[in-house]
Design an enzyme around this catalytic site. Structure first.
Site, PDB file in Angstrom:
ATOM      1  N   GLY A 157     -15.426  -6.817  11.682  1.00 40.05           N
ATOM      2  CA  GLY A 157     -15.651  -5.616  12.473  1.00 40.05           C
ATOM      3  C   GLY A 157     -14.631  -6.505  12.635  1.00 40.05           C
ATOM      4  O   GLY A 157     -13.793  -6.862  11.790  1.00 40.05           O
ATOM      5  N   CYS A 158     -13.406  -6.210  13.835  1.00 40.21           N
ATOM      6  CA  CYS A 158     -12.036  -6.348  14.481  1.00 40.21           C
ATOM      7  C   CYS A 158     -11.862  -7.489  14.048  1.00 40.21           C
ATOM      8  O   CYS A 158     -13.008  -8.642  14.957  1.00 40.21           O
ATOM      9  CB  CYS A 158     -11.853  -5.872  15.530  1.00 40.21           C
ATOM     10  SG  CYS A 158     -10.664  -6.194  16.272  1.00 40.21           S
ATOM     11  N   PHE A 159     -11.254  -8.568  13.471  1.00 38.81           N
ATOM     12  CA  PHE A 159     -10.617  -9.742  13.607  1.00 38.81           C
ATOM     13  C   PHE A 159     -11.024 -10.772  14.973  1.00 38.81           C
ATOM     14  O   PHE A 159     -10.771 -11.855  14.936  1.00 38.81           O
ATOM     15  CB  PHE A 159     -10.423 -10.465  11.847  1.00 38.81           C
ATOM     16  CG  PHE A 159      -8.964  -9.663  11.838  1.00 38.81           C
ATOM     17  CD1 PHE A 159      -8.278  -9.358  13.068  1.00 38.81           C
ATOM     18  CD2 PHE A 159      -8.984 -10.593  11.071  1.00 38.81           C
ATOM     19  CE1 PHE A 159      -7.124  -8.920  12.904  1.00 38.81           C
ATOM     20  CE2 PHE A 159      -7.038  -9.794  10.513  1.00 38.81           C
ATOM     21  CZ  PHE A 159      -6.634  -9.162  11.869  1.00 38.81           C
ATOM     22  N   TRP A 160     -10.365  -9.918  15.589  1.00 41.32           N
ATOM     23  CA  TRP A 160     -10.152 -10.890  16.910  1.00 41.32           C
ATOM     24  C   TRP A 160     -10.984 -11.393  17.656  1.00 41.32           C
ATOM     25  O   TRP A 160     -10.443 -12.102  18.788  1.00 41.32           O
ATOM     26  CB  TRP A 160      -9.879  -9.416  18.017  1.00 41.32           C
ATOM     27  CG  TRP A 160      -8.494  -9.125  17.648  1.00 41.32           C
ATOM     28  CD1 TRP A 160      -6.995  -8.992  15.920  1.00 41.32           C
ATOM     29  CD2 TRP A 160      -7.049  -7.729  17.902  1.00 41.32           C
ATOM     30  NE1 TRP A 160      -6.122  -8.965  16.576  1.00 41.32           N
ATOM     31  CE2 TRP A 160      -5.971  -7.675  16.620  1.00 41.32           C
ATOM     32  CE3 TRP A 160      -7.253  -6.613  18.807  1.00 41.32           C
ATOM     33  CZ2 TRP A 160      -5.597  -6.101  17.319  1.00 41.32           C
ATOM     34  CZ3 TRP A 160      -6.354  -5.941  19.265  1.00 41.32           C
ATOM     35  CH2 TRP A 160      -5.526  -5.380  18.239  1.00 41.32           C
ATOM     36  N   VAL A 185     -14.392 -11.489  16.246  1.00 35.23           N
ATOM     37  CA  VAL A 185     -15.189 -12.643  15.647  1.00 35.23           C
ATOM     38  C   VAL A 185     -14.259 -13.919  15.456  1.00 35.23           C
ATOM     39  O   VAL A 185     -15.413 -15.015  15.671  1.00 35.23           O
ATOM     40  CB  VAL A 185     -14.657 -12.108  14.822  1.00 35.23           C
ATOM     41  CG1 VAL A 185     -16.131 -12.807  12.932  1.00 35.23           C
ATOM     42  CG2 VAL A 185     -15.685 -10.408  13.969  1.00 35.23           C
TER      43      VAL A 185
END
Length: 212
Positions: free
Chosen positions: A51-54, A56
């Site tokens: 999902g959104c790498f922020w 993660v």
């Protein structure tokens, strides 16, 4: 490209051409001030997309034994893509995180546990309210050992889901690591720089059983 099209992976022939120049990023990690590019002797690399790498990236930089993390793009065709290009669905990439870790402190299997337990691996080309091929769930092993561990963990997690009454099939892609491209510097350690920023990841309430 429509939202419908962004739910289907682009072919290599149709992918954007990209560029030869990598994205410039800071030399040091904004949280722990370790190198963003160097891999110290004895350490290893892992790549995950969930999902959104922020969110993660923050999830993994908090783990003991993780030396550094970086947000970027993996599993696609376009060299050195921009965030805008990846979001168009025309590069084939997933938003991914590069993790440099000390296997003497944290095992790859422990990273896999964090991966499986902190997102929904059944959603195909989306994660939560984030829709598009860039939000797909993926593991990109670098070695035969990582590949075997990734596949074994998927089987165990699928069985654990079934035992919990969740019979949805896992859609997580497990594929040999293609080149990882760093995202623009504004995306690196984003939730450290923007503590109230968006974080859309969350697990399904199932734990990964330990490996034998």
């Amino acid at each position: 490209m429509s939202l419908f099209d962004k739910k289907h992976l682009v072919t290599q022939a149709d992918a954007l051409p990209g560029r030869n120049t990598p994205m410039p990023i800071a030399t040091l990690h904004a949280v722990n001030e370790h190198s963003m590019t160097n891999v110290p002797a004895g350490m290893e690399i892992a790549y995950f997309a969930m999902g959104c790498f922020w969110g993660v990236e923050r999830l993994f930089w908090q783990l003991p034994g993780v030396y550094s993390t970086a947000a970027g793009y993996a599993g696609g065709y376009t060299p050195n893509p921009t965030y805008r290009e990846v979001c168009s669905g025309q590069t084939g990439h997933a938003e991914a995180v590069r993790i440099v870790y000390d296997p003497a402190v944290i095992r790859y299997e422990q990273l896999l546990q964090t991966f499986w337990e902190n997102h929904d691996p059944t959603q195909g080309m989306q994660q939560g309210n984030d829709h598009g091929t860039q939000y797909r769930s993926a593991i990109y092993p670098l070695t035969p050992e990582q590949n075997a561990a990734a596949h074994a963990s998927r089987e165990r997690f699928q069985a654990a889901m079934a035992a919990a009454g969740d019979h949805r099939p896992i859609t997580t892609e497990i594929a040999h690591a293609t080149p990882f491209y760093y995202a623009e510097d504004e995306h690196q350690q984003y939730l450290h720089k923007n503590p109230y920023g968006y974080c859309g990841i969350g697990g399904i309430g199932v734990c990964l059983p330990p490996d034998a």
